[in-house]
Design an enzyme around this catalytic site. Structure first.
Site, PDB file in Angstrom:
ATOM      1  N   CYS A  96       1.053  -1.231  -0.441  1.00  0.00           N
ATOM      2  CA  CYS A  96      -0.283  -0.496  -0.081  1.00  0.00           C
ATOM      3  C   CYS A  96       0.848   1.285   0.097  1.00  0.00           C
ATOM      4  CB  CYS A  96      -1.149  -0.147   1.100  1.00  0.00           C
ATOM      5  SG  CYS A  96      -0.154   0.194   3.233  1.00  0.00           S
ATOM      6  N   ASP A 107      -7.840   3.995   0.798  1.00  0.00           N
ATOM      7  CA  ASP A 107      -7.145   4.617   2.280  1.00  0.00           C
ATOM      8  C   ASP A 107      -7.880   4.843   3.103  1.00  0.00           C
ATOM      9  OD1 ASP A 107      -5.436   5.368   3.685  1.00  0.00           O
ATOM     10  OD2 ASP A 107      -4.737   7.278   1.924  1.00  0.00           O
ATOM     11  N   ASN A 149       2.755   1.170   4.181  1.00  0.00           N
ATOM     12  CA  ASN A 149       2.543   0.236   5.045  1.00  0.00           C
ATOM     13  C   ASN A 149       2.414   0.247   7.003  1.00  0.00           C
ATOM     14  OD1 ASN A 149       5.290  -2.239   5.489  1.00  0.00           O
ATOM     15  ND2 ASN A 149       3.506  -2.520   4.823  1.00  0.00           N
ATOM     16  N   CYS A 151      -1.979   1.279   7.353  1.00  0.00           N
ATOM     17  CA  CYS A 151      -3.212   0.409   7.811  1.00  0.00           C
ATOM     18  C   CYS A 151      -2.884  -0.896   6.827  1.00  0.00           C
ATOM     19  CB  CYS A 151      -3.950   2.086   6.854  1.00  0.00           C
ATOM     20  SG  CYS A 151      -3.510   3.773   7.630  1.00  0.00           S
ATOM     21  N   ARG A 152      -3.093  -0.266   5.354  1.00  0.00           N
ATOM     22  CA  ARG A 152      -4.180  -1.429   4.038  1.00  0.00           C
ATOM     23  C   ARG A 152      -2.854  -2.467   4.411  1.00  0.00           C
ATOM     24  NH1 ARG A 152      -5.382   2.954  -0.031  1.00  0.00           N
ATOM     25  NH2 ARG A 152      -3.641   3.630   0.243  1.00  0.00           N
ATOM     26  N   SER A 153      -1.995  -2.311   3.680  1.00  0.00           N
ATOM     27  CA  SER A 153      -1.122  -3.930   3.569  1.00  0.00           C
ATOM     28  C   SER A 153      -0.689  -4.442   4.916  1.00  0.00           C
ATOM     29  CB  SER A 153       0.137  -3.636   3.001  1.00  0.00           C
ATOM     30  OG  SER A 153       1.097  -2.528   3.760  1.00  0.00           O
TER      31      SER A 153
HETATM   32  P1  4NP Z   1      -2.118   2.682   3.873  1.00  0.00           P
HETATM   33  O1  4NP Z   1      -2.094   4.116   4.736  1.00  0.00           O
HETATM   34  O2  4NP Z   1      -1.245   3.276   2.657  1.00  0.00           O
HETATM   35  O3  4NP Z   1      -3.028   2.016   3.802  1.00  0.00           O
HETATM   36  O4  4NP Z   1      -0.567   2.370   4.855  1.00  0.00           O
HETATM   37  C1  4NP Z   1      -1.356   5.099   4.576  1.00  0.00           C
HETATM   38  C2  4NP Z   1      -0.683   5.733   5.275  1.00  0.00           C
HETATM   39  C3  4NP Z   1      -0.063   7.239   5.523  1.00  0.00           C
HETATM   40  C4  4NP Z   1      -0.277   7.741   4.731  1.00  0.00           C
HETATM   41  C5  4NP Z   1      -1.045   7.700   3.646  1.00  0.00           C
HETATM   42  C6  4NP Z   1      -1.729   6.369   3.740  1.00  0.00           C
HETATM   43  N1  4NP Z   1      -0.070   8.789   4.775  1.00  0.00           N
HETATM   44  O5  4NP Z   1       0.493   9.538   3.395  1.00  0.00           O
HETATM   45  O6  4NP Z   1       1.214   9.645   5.498  1.00  0.00           O
END
Ligand code: 4NP
Length: 152
Positions: A8, A123, A11, A13-15
């Site tokens: 994702c 997201d 790294n 939340c989703r992955s």
């Molecule tokens: P993830 O979510 O890609 O599912 O881990 C996010 C976590 C942090 C950010 C974007 C998406 N960020 O911009 O910091």
């Protein structure tokens, strides 16, 4: 050993949710000697951090442990070390395709690979608990389908 990588943006939340759910299902099925997984982010903003507290608690409520995971950034070497690299959304898929060296593991969209259509796992970072539950719903259904496909 068949090695799977979930990717994702951050790294956190989703992955890591897909990572924690998939390894739990694999362990429960007694398949840990045949299937393994890790996760990465396309960006390095959160490297070294545990998953988002909202992701950890939502997963824990369904029996999936995420708290030991630490964010890592996707690197070119990952494409030769993993058999299947799964993007959580189309943005990640484009990033991964642009980065993939020739001859590496196969790159695909997580939900499409699971036979669930060509949608994204949205997201949840700027949202609330309902969006983290939605991520978990998709990760649980997708990982169950993937497990069936990889170890029928
Ligand atoms: P993830 O979510 O890609 O599912 O881990 C996010 C976590 C942090 C950010 C974007 C998406 N960020 O911009 O910091």
């Amino acid at each position: 050993m068949f090695k799977l990588l979930f990717v994702c943006t951050g790294n956190i939340c989703r992955s890591p949710t897909a990572h924690g759910v998939f390894r739990h299902l694999v362990a429960r099925a007694g398949l840990a000697d045949r299937l393994s997984c890790e996760s990465r982010g396309t960006h390095g903003y959160h490297v070294g951090e545990p998953p988002d507290a909202r992701a950890i608690s939502a997963a824990a409520a369904r029996g999936h442990e995420l708290s030991d995971l630490r964010a890592r950034r996707l690197s070119p070497a990952d494409f030769t070390q993993f058999d299947l690299l799964l993007a959580m959304d189309h943005g990640h898929l484009g990033h991964m395709r642009a980065m993939a060296p020739p001859g590496g593991g196969r790159v695909a969209l997580f939900l499409e690979e699971a036979g669930m259509g060509k949608g994204d796992v949205p997201d949840p970072w700027y949202d609330g608990p309902a969006e983290f539950e939605a991520v978990l719903d998709l990760c649980e259904a997708g990982c169950q389908a993937l497990l069936k496909k990889l170890a029928p």
